[in-house]
Design a protein around this motif. Structure first.
Motif, mmCIF file in Angstrom:
data_model
loop_
_atom_site.group_PDB
_atom_site.id
_atom_site.type_symbol
_atom_site.label_atom_id
_atom_site.label_comp_id
_atom_site.label_asym_id
_atom_site.label_seq_id
_atom_site.Cartn_x
_atom_site.Cartn_y
_atom_site.Cartn_z
ATOM 1 N N MET A 237 0.957 -1.185 0.392
ATOM 2 C CA MET A 237 -0.068 0.102 -0.182
ATOM 3 C C MET A 237 0.965 0.972 0.027
ATOM 4 O O MET A 237 0.579 2.412 -1.084
ATOM 5 C CB MET A 237 -0.730 -0.005 0.824
ATOM 6 C CG MET A 237 -1.592 1.366 1.022
ATOM 7 S SD MET A 237 -2.528 1.169 2.950
ATOM 8 C CE MET A 237 -1.762 1.275 4.470
ATOM 9 N N TYR A 238 1.613 1.437 1.331
ATOM 10 C CA TYR A 238 2.617 2.499 0.913
ATOM 11 C C TYR A 238 3.477 2.275 -0.145
ATOM 12 O O TYR A 238 4.090 3.706 -0.836
ATOM 13 C CB TYR A 238 3.432 2.309 2.319
ATOM 14 C CG TYR A 238 2.581 2.493 3.107
ATOM 15 C CD1 TYR A 238 2.566 3.507 3.330
ATOM 16 C CD2 TYR A 238 2.303 1.528 4.293
ATOM 17 C CE1 TYR A 238 1.953 3.730 4.557
ATOM 18 C CE2 TYR A 238 1.645 1.263 4.977
ATOM 19 C CZ TYR A 238 1.402 2.425 5.516
ATOM 20 O OH TYR A 238 0.547 2.712 6.761
ATOM 21 N N ILE A 239 4.278 1.147 -0.615
ATOM 22 C CA ILE A 239 4.887 1.386 -1.981
ATOM 23 C C ILE A 239 3.864 2.041 -3.155
ATOM 24 O O ILE A 239 4.782 2.860 -4.444
ATOM 25 C CB ILE A 239 5.023 0.089 -2.528
ATOM 26 C CG1 ILE A 239 6.117 -0.426 -1.534
ATOM 27 C CG2 ILE A 239 6.526 0.687 -3.631
ATOM 28 C CD1 ILE A 239 6.280 -2.199 -1.694
ATOM 29 N N PHE A 240 2.604 1.718 -3.181
ATOM 30 C CA PHE A 240 1.992 2.396 -4.584
ATOM 31 C C PHE A 240 2.021 3.812 -3.917
ATOM 32 O O PHE A 240 1.304 3.995 -4.899
ATOM 33 C CB PHE A 240 0.458 1.674 -4.371
ATOM 34 C CG PHE A 240 0.939 0.013 -4.752
ATOM 35 C CD1 PHE A 240 1.907 -0.199 -6.116
ATOM 36 C CD2 PHE A 240 0.069 -0.942 -4.025
ATOM 37 C CE1 PHE A 240 1.927 -1.769 -5.843
ATOM 38 C CE2 PHE A 240 -0.055 -2.018 -4.661
ATOM 39 C CZ PHE A 240 1.117 -2.654 -5.436
ATOM 40 N N LEU A 241 1.464 4.030 -3.405
ATOM 41 C CA LEU A 241 1.227 5.595 -2.215
ATOM 42 C C LEU A 241 2.587 6.147 -2.689
ATOM 43 O O LEU A 241 2.220 7.145 -3.415
ATOM 44 C CB LEU A 241 0.776 6.054 -0.962
ATOM 45 C CG LEU A 241 1.305 6.675 -0.730
ATOM 46 C CD1 LEU A 241 -0.335 7.920 -1.252
ATOM 47 C CD2 LEU A 241 0.820 6.948 0.742
ATOM 48 N N CYS A 242 3.575 5.878 -2.956
ATOM 49 C CA CYS A 242 5.500 6.433 -2.617
ATOM 50 C C CYS A 242 5.421 7.051 -4.495
ATOM 51 O O CYS A 242 5.893 7.690 -5.211
ATOM 52 C CB CYS A 242 6.215 5.854 -3.038
ATOM 53 S SG CYS A 242 8.018 6.569 -2.524
ATOM 54 N N ASN A 243 5.193 5.946 -5.008
ATOM 55 C CA ASN A 243 4.821 6.141 -6.811
ATOM 56 C C ASN A 243 3.715 6.936 -7.302
ATOM 57 O O ASN A 243 4.056 7.866 -8.522
ATOM 58 C CB ASN A 243 4.504 4.457 -6.969
ATOM 59 C CG ASN A 243 5.540 3.206 -7.528
ATOM 60 O OD1 ASN A 243 6.812 3.892 -8.301
ATOM 61 N ND2 ASN A 243 6.367 2.940 -6.621
ATOM 62 N N LEU A 244 2.292 6.690 -6.317
ATOM 63 C CA LEU A 244 1.714 7.871 -6.652
ATOM 64 C C LEU A 244 2.307 9.241 -6.431
ATOM 65 O O LEU A 244 1.833 9.991 -7.442
ATOM 66 C CB LEU A 244 0.330 7.518 -6.058
ATOM 67 C CG LEU A 244 -0.992 8.562 -6.137
ATOM 68 C CD1 LEU A 244 -1.661 7.868 -7.545
ATOM 69 C CD2 LEU A 244 -2.058 8.132 -5.376
ATOM 70 N N CYS A 245 2.721 9.683 -5.302
ATOM 71 C CA CYS A 245 3.288 10.369 -5.425
ATOM 72 C C CYS A 245 4.676 11.286 -6.035
ATOM 73 O O CYS A 245 4.739 12.640 -6.583
ATOM 74 C CB CYS A 245 4.477 11.045 -3.980
ATOM 75 S SG CYS A 245 2.768 10.859 -2.476
ATOM 76 N N ILE A 246 5.755 10.080 -6.559
ATOM 77 C CA ILE A 246 6.980 10.551 -7.495
ATOM 78 C C ILE A 246 5.607 11.054 -8.663
ATOM 79 O O ILE A 246 6.137 11.927 -9.304
ATOM 80 C CB ILE A 246 7.592 9.383 -8.135
ATOM 81 C CG1 ILE A 246 8.378 8.838 -6.531
ATOM 82 C CG2 ILE A 246 8.214 9.207 -9.139
ATOM 83 C CD1 ILE A 246 8.753 7.883 -6.639
ATOM 84 N N ASN A 247 4.703 10.549 -9.140
ATOM 85 C CA ASN A 247 3.904 10.539 -10.574
ATOM 86 C C ASN A 247 3.154 11.820 -10.221
ATOM 87 O O ASN A 247 3.129 12.244 -11.780
ATOM 88 C CB ASN A 247 2.700 9.503 -10.632
ATOM 89 C CG ASN A 247 1.958 9.445 -11.699
ATOM 90 O OD1 ASN A 247 2.588 10.062 -12.757
ATOM 91 N ND2 ASN A 247 0.905 9.935 -11.960
ATOM 92 N N GLY A 248 2.455 12.090 -8.772
ATOM 93 C CA GLY A 248 2.984 13.886 -8.694
ATOM 94 C C GLY A 248 3.592 15.081 -8.923
ATOM 95 O O GLY A 248 3.396 15.347 -10.233
ATOM 96 N N LEU A 249 4.470 14.511 -8.823
ATOM 97 C CA LEU A 249 5.385 15.292 -8.657
ATOM 98 C C LEU A 249 5.910 15.529 -10.913
ATOM 99 O O LEU A 249 6.473 16.248 -11.554
ATOM 100 C CB LEU A 249 6.942 14.946 -8.090
ATOM 101 C CG LEU A 249 6.967 14.632 -7.107
ATOM 102 C CD1 LEU A 249 8.087 14.898 -6.370
ATOM 103 C CD2 LEU A 249 6.861 16.349 -6.482
ATOM 104 N N TYR A 250 6.077 14.195 -11.205
ATOM 105 C CA TYR A 250 6.902 14.329 -12.692
ATOM 106 C C TYR A 250 5.007 15.048 -13.409
ATOM 107 O O TYR A 250 5.951 16.010 -14.237
ATOM 108 C CB TYR A 250 6.538 12.511 -13.057
ATOM 109 C CG TYR A 250 6.314 11.958 -14.457
ATOM 110 C CD1 TYR A 250 7.406 12.572 -15.496
ATOM 111 C CD2 TYR A 250 4.761 11.598 -15.502
ATOM 112 C CE1 TYR A 250 7.169 12.280 -16.947
ATOM 113 C CE2 TYR A 250 5.429 11.500 -16.625
ATOM 114 C CZ TYR A 250 6.164 11.785 -17.377
ATOM 115 O OH TYR A 250 5.989 10.949 -18.513
ATOM 116 N N GLY A 251 3.695 14.928 -13.332
ATOM 117 C CA GLY A 251 2.842 15.512 -13.999
ATOM 118 C C GLY A 251 3.179 16.614 -13.831
ATOM 119 O O GLY A 251 3.332 18.254 -14.815
#
Length: 311
Positions: free
Chosen positions: A58-72
């Motif tokens: 769950m936290y790994i997916f959340l981490c990638n969601l935040c990284i994707n937010g920075l990317y966008g």
């Protein structure tokens, strides 16, 4: 007069035409917003990476969601801030396609990661006995790779399809580039211009249907157990809120692109256009940070440690 890609070298972003009178205020607010996005998302990402207790699916997916937010956000804010300081709001053809690719692929990765998070919660609550055998580290890595790889592939094909079309204009009526906006400048519509976007929309609409169906199962399961109800309220409600924010922002913008009136003030049009870039990167880490007790405690611990070190 007909143009093609060898003639048109620059696009004009006409969405900023009415912002010259208050560009200082807009620049300041935009810069603060961009800094907040970086601060909040980086805090969550670093906390999850550093703390081994948070190395769960769950936290790994959340981490990638935040990284994707920075990317966008990186695909929009630097260019937008530059345009606010410039008298001419131009963007090169390669730069326009790159920005469109980044924004589109970021949205696709967002939906894919939210689908993964829904699957993770479904297995954790509806099939708890097989959770650790299903969500192994190896499988989680594969799931994350696919969640990033598929949007990049699909949007790369869409970008190439759009880039090969002949254009009969260079005015983009927004403050950023999207493939659909560039396609509207095409001299003639081709089959690829219809099939590729339709496939992409259908593919990610299927993701949304999968998330909704998984939550129907979750709601049924949570009604039978108080413990499952607590899990649902703590981990699933933030996820549903994130999905609702993203879908609402995207649908609002897509419907306006297709059917919107041009009678709205330019400022309102611009706000509609940036909802999906502005709201999710700010809201996602905040709601998860407040709702997930373990993550909230770790974040506060990191902040307190930094303060004690600085003293």
């Amino acid at each position: 007069m007909m143009y093609n890609m060898s003639v048109i070298t620059m696009f004009t972003l006409s969405g900023l035409s009415g912002t010259t009178s208050y560009w200082v205020t807009l620049f300041t607010l935009t810069l603060l917003c961009y800094c907040a996005i970086w601060l909040i998302n980086v805090t969550v990402v670093v906390t999850i990476i550093v703390d081994k207790n948070l190395h769960e699916p769950m936290y790994i997916f959340l981490c990638n969601l935040c990284i994707n937010g920075l990317y966008g956000a990186a695909g929009f804010y630097p260019k937008f801030l530059h345009d606010l300081l410039s008298s001419s709001h131009l963007i090169s053809v390669p730069g326009c396609f790159l920005q469109g690719f980044v924004l589109h692929s970021s949205v696709g990765a967002d939906v894919s990661l939210l689908a993964l998070m829904a699957y993770d919660r479904y297995v954790a609550i509806c099939r708890p006995l097989v959770y650790h055998s299903v969500m192994t580290k190896q499988r989680v890595c594969i799931y994350v790779f696919i969640a990033w790889f598929l949007p990049f592939c699909l949007l790369f094909i869409s970008t190439i399809t759009t880039a090969t079309s002949k254009l009969c204009g260079s005015q983009i009526p927004k403050i950023y580039c999207l493939n659909v906006l560039i396609s509207n400048l095409a001299c003639s519509a081709s089959v690829a211009h219809v099939i590729v976007p339709a496939f992409n929309y259908t593919f990610y609409f299927g993701h949304v249907l999968f998330i909704i169906s998984s939550y129907f199962c979750l709601v049924k399961t949570c009604q039978t157990s108080k413990e499952n109800k607590e899990k649902f309220m703590q981990t699933c409600v933030p996820h549903l809120f994130s999905l609702a924010v993203l879908v609402f922002s995207l649908l609002f913008d897509m419907m306006y692109i297709r059917f919107g009136t041009k009678d709205l003030p330019q400022n309102v049009q611009n706000f509609i256009a940036i909802e999906f870039i502005l709201i999710p990167p700010l809201i996602n880490p905040l709601i998860y940070g407040f709702r997930l007790t373990q993550l909230r405690k770790r974040v506060f611990h990191v902040i307190c440690c930094k303060r004690s070190v600085s003293r």
